[in-house]
Scaffold this active site. Structure first.
Site, short mmCIF file in Angstrom:
data_model
loop_
_atom_site.label_atom_id
_atom_site.label_comp_id
_atom_site.label_asym_id
_atom_site.label_seq_id
_atom_site.Cartn_x
_atom_site.Cartn_y
_atom_site.Cartn_z
N ARG A 1 -10.65 -11.37 1.60
CA ARG A 1 -11.52 -12.41 1.03
C ARG A 1 -10.86 -13.79 1.09
O ARG A 1 -11.56 -14.80 1.15
CB ARG A 1 -11.91 -12.03 -0.40
CG ARG A 1 -10.79 -11.97 -1.39
CD ARG A 1 -11.12 -11.13 -2.61
NE ARG A 1 -11.15 -9.71 -2.28
CZ ARG A 1 -11.47 -8.74 -3.15
NH1 ARG A 1 -11.80 -9.07 -4.40
NH2 ARG A 1 -11.47 -7.48 -2.79
N LYS B 1 0.83 -1.20 0.00
CA LYS B 1 0.00 0.00 0.00
C LYS B 1 0.87 1.26 0.00
O LYS B 1 2.03 1.22 0.42
CB LYS B 1 -0.89 0.03 1.25
CG LYS B 1 -1.97 -1.03 1.32
CD LYS B 1 -2.74 -0.91 2.62
CE LYS B 1 -3.83 -1.96 2.73
NZ LYS B 1 -4.94 -1.70 1.80
#
Length: 503
Positions: A356, A282
Site C-alpha cells: 500500500r 515474515k
C-alpha cells in the site's frame, strides 16, 4: 498450435480425430447422434455396454468407426446436459486437449463448441476453448538445464460452429482468445521468474521491450529513485531502502484512440519482486512464494501486451511499480513516519504492509494523466485470502458503475471477482497518534482497511482495487503463477472498446 473455425457436418469431416460430447447417463449429444446414425448405431451400442457413462472428463477413443471418414472419434463426458456450465465446459476442453496430445493426434475437429452452455454464445465458447487450450499447454522450464519436451503432437484444432453466419464471430473469438492467452502467458512467465533475475530492473527491461515490439502505439519510460525523490514519492522509496536493487517504476503508455486527447484508462500493478516483510520479517515457511508479490505488475504487463496485440481503440496507461522489500541497515522501520507524494503522512506500524505504501505514491503519480478510471492490481493482503480463498479475487471501489463493469467483465471472462464493502466506518481503524494515518488497521477486515488506505489517495478520480493475493498463484504440487486477473482486465477493456463478442 493453430486454431481455426468451420461450419460443416460431422460425417463429411476427413480428420485424424473428431471430438464430440456425451452426457450423463450415456446420452449422446446432437452431433454424436448424427455420427451414431451414420455408423448404424455403433456408438450407442458401445455406450449400452457401459463403455462411457458421460461424467465430466471421461473419455473414450474410437478407431475406424463404420461409415465415418475420420480416423478416430473422441467421445468426452460432459456431465448432465442441463447442468453444463462455464466451469464444466472449460474442464471438458482441458481434458480434450490433454487426451488429444496423449493419443498422438496431430489435428482434430472439435464439435464441443456446438454444445449448449447456459447463457453463452458461440463467440464465448470458441474464445474460452482457445484460452483454455493455451492454459492446458503452458509450462515454465526456461531455467531447467535438462528440458524434457512434453509429448504434444497436436498442431491444429478446428472448432465447428453451428451455422456459416457464425464463422465471423468464431474467427474474432480466436483472435481475441489468442491475444488474451498471450497476455496471460506473459504474466505467468514474469511471475514464475525467480527474484534473483526478476527485479525492478528486469520489469523495466520487459516494459521497454514491449515498447520496441509495438513502437507504433506504445512508449515506455522508467522512473528511477532520483526522480522519485524529486517527485516526493517517499513512501514508495522507503519500501526499497533495504535492498541493493534500485526501485524503478515503469510507465507504459498505449495510444490507440483516434482521439489522441481522450482520457486514458490507467492500470497500476504492485511490483514487489520479493517481499521478505522487511524488518517485520515474515516466517521462513513458503517465503519463496513471495517472489509472486509482483504478480499485480505482471498482470498489468500482460494486459498491455494484449491491448497492443489487438490494437484496441483506447488510450491505456500501465504502471509497473517495481521494488524489493528487504531488511538491512538502510531499511525502513516500524515507527517511521513517511510523507507521501500527496503530502499526507503515514505512520509505519508494520513494514510487511508495504504494498500500500508503494501503491499510494503510484496512485498519486497517475493523477497527471487525468484518467477516465484507475484500476490497481495487487497481491495486497492475506486477509483477502482468508475472506475469499483462492478462487475469487477481491474488488473494492469508490465508484459503483466501475465496480459493476468489472464484476460483469469477471463473469464474462470466467476470472471472477467479488465486491467487498468499503464503508467510512473502516477508516477509523487507520487512525494514528503521530501521523495522518497508520499503514495497517488491525486484523479485523484487513482487506477492506487496506483498500480504505488506498482510497485516501484516489479522491480525484474513479478508482477500483483488485486484491489478487489469493488468486495470482498456486501453491503445492501445481505451484506457479496463474496469470490472473489478465483475463478479467482484458475483458473489461474489450467491453470498453465495444468488442465484447455480442452477436
Amino acid at each position: 498450435m493453430e486454431f481455426s473455425v468451420k461450419s460443416g457436418s460431422p460425417e463429411k469431416q476427413r480428420s485424424a480425430c473428431i471430438v464430440v460430447g456425451v452426457f450423463e447417463p450415456r446420452r449422446l449429444s446432437p452431433i454424436a447422434e448424427q455420427l451414431d446414425k451414420i455408423s448404424d448405431g455403433y456408438i450407442s451400442a458401445l455406450l449400452r455396454r457401459g463403455e462411457l457413462e458421460g461424467k465430466v472428463g471421461q473419455t473414450l477413443l474410437l478407431h475406424h468407426v463404420p461409415n465415418i471418414l475420420s480416423e478416430r472419434i473422441l467421445l468426452i463426458g460432459c456431465g448432465k446436459e442441463r447442468e453444463l456450465d462455464e466451469r464444466q465446459y472449460k474442464q471438458v476442453i482441458q481434458k480434450t486437449i490433454n487426451t488429444l496430445n496423449d493419443t498422438g493426434s496431430m489435428e482434430a475437429v472439435c464439435f464441443l463448441t456446438e454444445l449448449h452452455v447456459k447463457g453463452r454464445n458461440t463467440y464465448w465458447k470458441v474464445r474460452q476453448a482457445v484460452e483454455t487450450s493455451k492454459e492446458a499447454l503452458y509450462s515454465f522450464d526456461q531455467l531447467k538445464s535438462n528440458k524434457v519436451e512434453p509429448r504434444r503432437p497436436l498442431r491444429k484444432l478446428v472448432f465447428n460452429v453451428p451455422t456459416r453466419r457464425e464463422l465471423t464471430s468464431g474467427e474474432r473469438a480466436i483472435q481475441h482468445g489468442l491475444a488474451v492467452a498471450a497476455g496471460v502467458k506473459a504474466a505467468k512467465d514474469l511471475g514464475n521468474m525467480p527474484p534473483n533475475i526478476c527485479n525492478a530492473a528486469y520489469l523495466a527491461s520487459q516494459a521497454r521491450q514491449l515498447a520496441d515490439a509495438y513502437s507504433k502505439n506504445i512508449t515506455t519510460r522508467v522512473i528511477g529513485e532520483q526522480q522519485m525523490k524529486e517527485l516526493g514519492m517517499n513512501a514508495y522509496l522507503a519500501v526499497g531502502q533495504g535492498s541493493q536493487n534500485e526501485s524503478l517504476m515503469s510507465v507504459i503508455e498505449y495510444k490507440g484512440n483516434p482521439d489522441a486527447e481522450a482520457r486514458p484508462i490507467v492500470l497500476v500493478g504492485k511490483g514487489v519482486t520479493f517481499d521478505t516483510g522487511g524488518i517485520s520479517l515474515k516466517p521462513g515457511e513458503a517465503m519463496d512464494e513471495m517472489k509472486y508479490d509482483m504478480c499485480g505488475a505482471a498482470s498489468v504487463y500482460g494486459v498491455m501486451r494484449m491491448v497492443a496485440e489487438l490494437n484496441l481503440p483506447l488510450n491505456v496507461v500501465g504502471v509497473l511499480a517495481g521494488c524489493e522489500n528487504m531488511p538491512g541497515g538502510r531499511a525502513y522501520r516500524p515507527g517511521d513516519v513517511l510523507t507521501t507524494m500527496s503530502g499526507q503522512t503515514v505512520e509505519v506500524l508494520n513494514t510487511d504492509a508495504e504494498g500500500r505504501l508503494v501503491l499510494c505514491d503510484a496512485l498519486t503519480y497517475v493523477e497527471r494523466f487525468d484518467p477516465e478510471v484507475v484500476i490497481d492490481v495487487a497481491t495486497l493482503t492475506g486477509a483477502c485470502v482468508i475472506a475469499l480463498g483462492h478462487h475469487i479475487s477481491g474488488l473494492l471501489s469508490n465508484h459503483n458503475p466501475l465496480a459493476h463493469e468489472l464484476i460483469g467483465a469477471s463473469e464474462q471472462a470466467g476470472d471472477r471477482a467479488w465486491r467487498l464493502p468499503m464503508a467510512d466506518e473502516y477508516q477509523d481503524q487507520l487512525e494514528s497518534n503521530f501521523a495522518d494515518m497508520a499503514n495497517i488497521g488491525g486484523r479485523p477486515g484487513g482487506a477492506i482497511t487496506a483498500a480504505c488506505f488506498l482510497a485516501r489517495f484516489t479522491r480525484k478520480y474513479n478508482w477500483a482495487h483488485l486484491d489478487v493475493a489469493g488468486t495470482a498463484w498456486r501453491s503445492g504440487k501445481a505451484k506457479g503463477a496463474t496469470g490472473r486477473p489478465v483475463a478479467l482486465l482484458s475483458q473489461f477493456l474489450l467491453n470498453r472498446a465495444g468488442l465484447n463478442g455480442d452477436d
